[in-house]
Scaffold this motif. Sequence first.
Motif, short mmCIF file in Angstrom:
data_model
loop_
_atom_site.label_atom_id
_atom_site.label_comp_id
_atom_site.label_asym_id
_atom_site.label_seq_id
_atom_site.Cartn_x
_atom_site.Cartn_y
_atom_site.Cartn_z
N ALA A 165 15.64 -13.02 -0.24
CA ALA A 165 14.20 -12.91 -0.26
C ALA A 165 13.48 -11.67 0.15
O ALA A 165 13.94 -10.83 0.61
CB ALA A 165 13.76 -13.98 1.03
N ALA A 166 12.28 -11.68 -0.53
CA ALA A 166 11.50 -10.33 -0.43
C ALA A 166 10.90 -10.43 1.08
O ALA A 166 10.91 -11.28 1.86
CB ALA A 166 10.11 -10.48 -1.06
N ARG A 167 10.71 -8.99 1.78
CA ARG A 167 10.14 -9.02 2.85
C ARG A 167 8.79 -9.31 3.07
O ARG A 167 8.11 -9.43 1.85
CB ARG A 167 10.38 -7.52 3.49
N LEU A 168 8.19 -9.97 4.11
CA LEU A 168 6.82 -10.19 3.89
C LEU A 168 5.94 -9.37 5.14
O LEU A 168 6.27 -9.04 6.08
CB LEU A 168 6.59 -11.74 4.50
N ARG A 169 4.54 -9.04 4.59
CA ARG A 169 3.72 -8.70 5.32
C ARG A 169 2.52 -9.27 5.34
O ARG A 169 2.33 -10.15 4.41
CB ARG A 169 3.21 -7.11 5.31
N THR A 170 1.74 -9.20 6.43
CA THR A 170 0.49 -10.23 6.49
C THR A 170 -0.88 -9.82 6.96
O THR A 170 -0.80 -8.99 8.06
CB THR A 170 0.75 -11.75 7.15
N ALA A 171 -1.85 -10.10 6.62
CA ALA A 171 -3.20 -9.94 7.11
C ALA A 171 -3.73 -11.01 7.72
O ALA A 171 -4.72 -10.93 8.32
CB ALA A 171 -4.16 -9.50 6.03
N GLY A 172 -2.71 -12.17 8.03
CA GLY A 172 -3.32 -13.32 8.94
C GLY A 172 -4.47 -13.92 8.30
O GLY A 172 -4.37 -14.18 7.03
N ARG A 173 -5.61 -14.06 8.97
CA ARG A 173 -6.88 -14.95 8.40
C ARG A 173 -7.67 -13.43 8.37
O ARG A 173 -8.09 -12.67 9.12
CB ARG A 173 -7.45 -15.64 9.53
N GLY A 174 -8.31 -13.61 6.99
CA GLY A 174 -9.32 -12.54 6.81
C GLY A 174 -10.59 -12.76 7.28
O GLY A 174 -10.75 -13.99 7.93
N ILE A 175 -11.66 -12.06 6.91
CA ILE A 175 -13.07 -12.40 7.21
C ILE A 175 -14.09 -12.30 6.08
O ILE A 175 -13.88 -11.35 5.23
CB ILE A 175 -13.60 -11.15 8.20
N THR A 176 -14.78 -13.24 6.21
CA THR A 176 -15.74 -13.64 4.88
C THR A 176 -17.08 -14.15 5.58
O THR A 176 -17.11 -14.71 6.67
CB THR A 176 -15.36 -14.17 3.77
N GLY A 177 -18.32 -14.28 4.76
CA GLY A 177 -19.05 -15.00 5.17
C GLY A 177 -19.00 -16.53 4.87
O GLY A 177 -17.82 -16.67 4.07
N PRO A 178 -19.82 -17.49 5.25
CA PRO A 178 -19.69 -18.73 4.96
C PRO A 178 -19.46 -19.00 3.31
O PRO A 178 -20.23 -18.56 2.79
CB PRO A 178 -20.84 -19.51 5.70
N GLU A 179 -18.44 -19.79 3.24
CA GLU A 179 -18.21 -20.09 1.68
C GLU A 179 -18.17 -21.66 1.35
O GLU A 179 -17.00 -22.06 1.14
CB GLU A 179 -17.26 -19.44 1.32
#
Length: 412
Positions: free
Chosen positions: A130-144
């Motif tokens: 398996a490939a290794r994983l990196r993550t930004a977790g939950r990102g941030i945006t305006g209401p969509e």
Amino acid sequence: MQGVNWQSRNETFVARLSVACLLATGCFAPVVVEAQSAAVTVFEGARLIAGDGSAPVGDAAFIVAAHVDLAGKTVIPAIVDAHKHLAVTRDALVDQLQHLAYYGVGAAMSLGQDTGDVAFQVRAENIPNAARLRTAGRGITGPEPGRTEAPFWVTSEAEVRKDVGEMAAKKVDIIKIWVDDRDHTVTKLSPELYRAAIDEAHKHHLRVIAHIFTLEDAKGVFRAGVDAFAHSVRDKDIDDEFIKMMKTRPNMIVDPNLPDRGVKVDRSWLRDSMTAAEFQKVQAESKDDPKAQQFFGIQSRNLAKLNAAGIKIALGTDGPIPWAAHEEMADMVASGMTPAQVLVAATRNAAELMGLTDAGTITARKSADFVVLDGNPLDDITNTRRIATVYLRGTEVDRGALRARWTGGTSR
């Protein structure tokens, strides 16, 4: 062959990877790479592309574990895909990471839609094949409204700072922000809010990557101190002002994440890795589309301008498609990048964007993550698809077993 060094470092890590090339002067120039392995293997005879933009090493030899003859082959670092959106359940995520490994991707970063703790748990593991994983977790945006609620929907600076702090506590690899009104259907993240996100992230020593669409917003988040772009400008051709801005920050990285080129392509190289029905579907999805060609054209021209100006480019493909990196590389070449530049973008630069210090090049103190190819991608970038073997962390990926599992066939 000179430059071969057999020595044990410690009880858990034995092999040093040694690469030697005969220069015009007749001298050998060794490059040493560490690799996790319980034994030692000599790989020799291949043309080796280190992934750092240097000239290919002819008739290379490098040590990882039994003697493997790679005469006529080409070796490149494992591909790094710095922009994915992957599953949030463990079994599905592991399967996706194994698909990525099958296609020569050694590491991937999931950008902003990882709810729960699974991504963080998998990031900490060394999963076979398996490939290794990196993550930004939950990102941030305006209401969509009508779109995914995986990112934080924010309307105030206090919410922004709280959410960045929550992700910092989880030790995300990067903070993701979206600055996009989705074709005038939602209220995009305002300058006040994205400035707060960038400021708060930097207080936590975290970088910020921005999804943008317009040239105006690209300039805005740049001035606010964003660290990387998850897309390039998509509404119009970039101007000289933007180029000049970008050149003032040599560490800035752009992941152009090109859209569908809008031309029918042959995907027969995928046939053996999926069922007949799945292959028929993915081949049918490739078609000529004049509207898509126009949209691609804007971004293709912008990539060409950025690359010509010496702006650092990294590979990222968005979405979960495991083999997309190979088509993205072909699209980057179609946009004016040389195959050598594309390989650097898909290895060294993408690893840098992900914060990986032990991947992306075949050089000293790196993990033994590499792909053995049956063709030279410097001659034709589509030769990255002609995969003979994949090695991650010094161990061969069992592509036959993976293929048999996915197709219902036998390992071969």
